[in-house]
Scaffold this motif. Structure first.
Motif: not given
Ligand SMILES: [Zn+2]
Length: 287
Positions: A60-64
């Motif tokens: 589970i990750h966010a992408l900048l």
């Protein structure tokens, strides 16, 4: 911290958590056909995306996304302090914000947030708990929410957990005047745009980055696991419409395999990104 460069655009991954290898498959599961037996028929999934037992791994990750004129967060994970039904998600206390700042970004600098869709693990860090109230985590950002997606969920019967998810992670953005409801093909900048990838949810979008002749896609949950590249017809138990999501994936995989585009998976564990190639009649993610 993993990052990729696409022309003038840089994408950085901020992990909220990774799951231990899990026995997948079965009705209602993340990939219903993803049983250990079926996963083991796709040897290239090991070691990154599955283990020797055929158990699958997830992130589970966010992408900048940093592009000229844009500091964008794509998908905001589960968030801290949120009461949730699933034990994986309930009342998390992760170092997500610390890791976010370690990437060199400040919350105040974010100019836009995109949620590929409005499921629990894609809207969480839209808000954070301050003095007992949910406030926008990125106070200077425009939150670009899909009009179709919002209409779908806000016309939901209001029962069950989803009402709570909207109440603590979406409604405060409207209350703060930070929401722009956008079309599924919304253009953010010349380098970054949304593309419709419906099926998982009716308003689901992916993010297309095009810069200096290079291309990359951020999948969202159009696919959950790289096994769905080998088998685009394998749908998720979480899909609103499994036949629709399968059609979307089949078209996407064929299209991307014919190009040099980088595919950055929203739930793919490290190395998270690769190129789709045709190998002995079957698609594969080349990392
Ligand atoms: Zn998800």
């Amino acid at each position: 911290m993993l990052s990729w460069t696409i022309g003038d655009v840089k994408v950085t991954r901020i992990v909220e958590f990774e799951t231990p290898p899990m026995r997948g498959g079965g009705a209602g599961s993340m990939v219903e056909a993803g049983t250990p037996e079926n996963i083991l028929t796709i040897p290239w999934l090991q070691p990154h995306f599955a283990d020797e037992r055929g158990y699958v791994k997830l992130s589970i990750h966010a992408l900048l996304v940093e592009a000229p004129g844009l500091k964008l967060v794509v998908d905001t994970c589960v968030g801290n302090d949120k009461p949730r039904a699933h034990s994986f998600f309930n009342n998390l206390q992760t170092a997500f914000l610390k890791d976010f700042e370690a990437s060199g970004w400040r919350r105040e600098d974010v100019t836009a947030v995109v949620c590929t869709h409005m499921h629990v693990d894609h809207v969480g860090w839209n808000t954070m708990l301050v003095d007992g109230k949910w406030v926008p985590t990125f106070p200077n950002a425009r939150y670009l929410l899909g009009k179709t997606e919002w209409e779908h969920w806000s016309h939901h019967d209001g029962e069950g957990e989803h009402a709570a998810i909207l109440a603590d992670s979406v409604q405060p953005l409207f209350d703060a005047g930070l929401v722009d409801l956008v079309g599924m093909d919304h253009v953010l900048t010349p380098d970054v745009r949304l593309v419709p990838t419906p099926g998982h949810t009716p308003g689901h979008v992916s993010v297309l980055i095009q810069s200096r002749g290079k291309r990359a896609y951020i999948t969202g949950d159009m696919m959950h696991h790289p096994c769905q590249i080998a088998h685009p017809e394998w749908s998720s138990g979480f899909d609103t419409d499994q036949a629709w999501s399968a059609r979307t994936r089949q078209a996407f995989v064929a299209d991307v395999a014919a190009s040099e585009a980088l595919v950055i998976g929203t739930h793919f564990p490290a190395p998270t990104a690769g190129r789709i190639v045709l190998d002995e009649g079957r698609y594969r993610l080349k990392v």
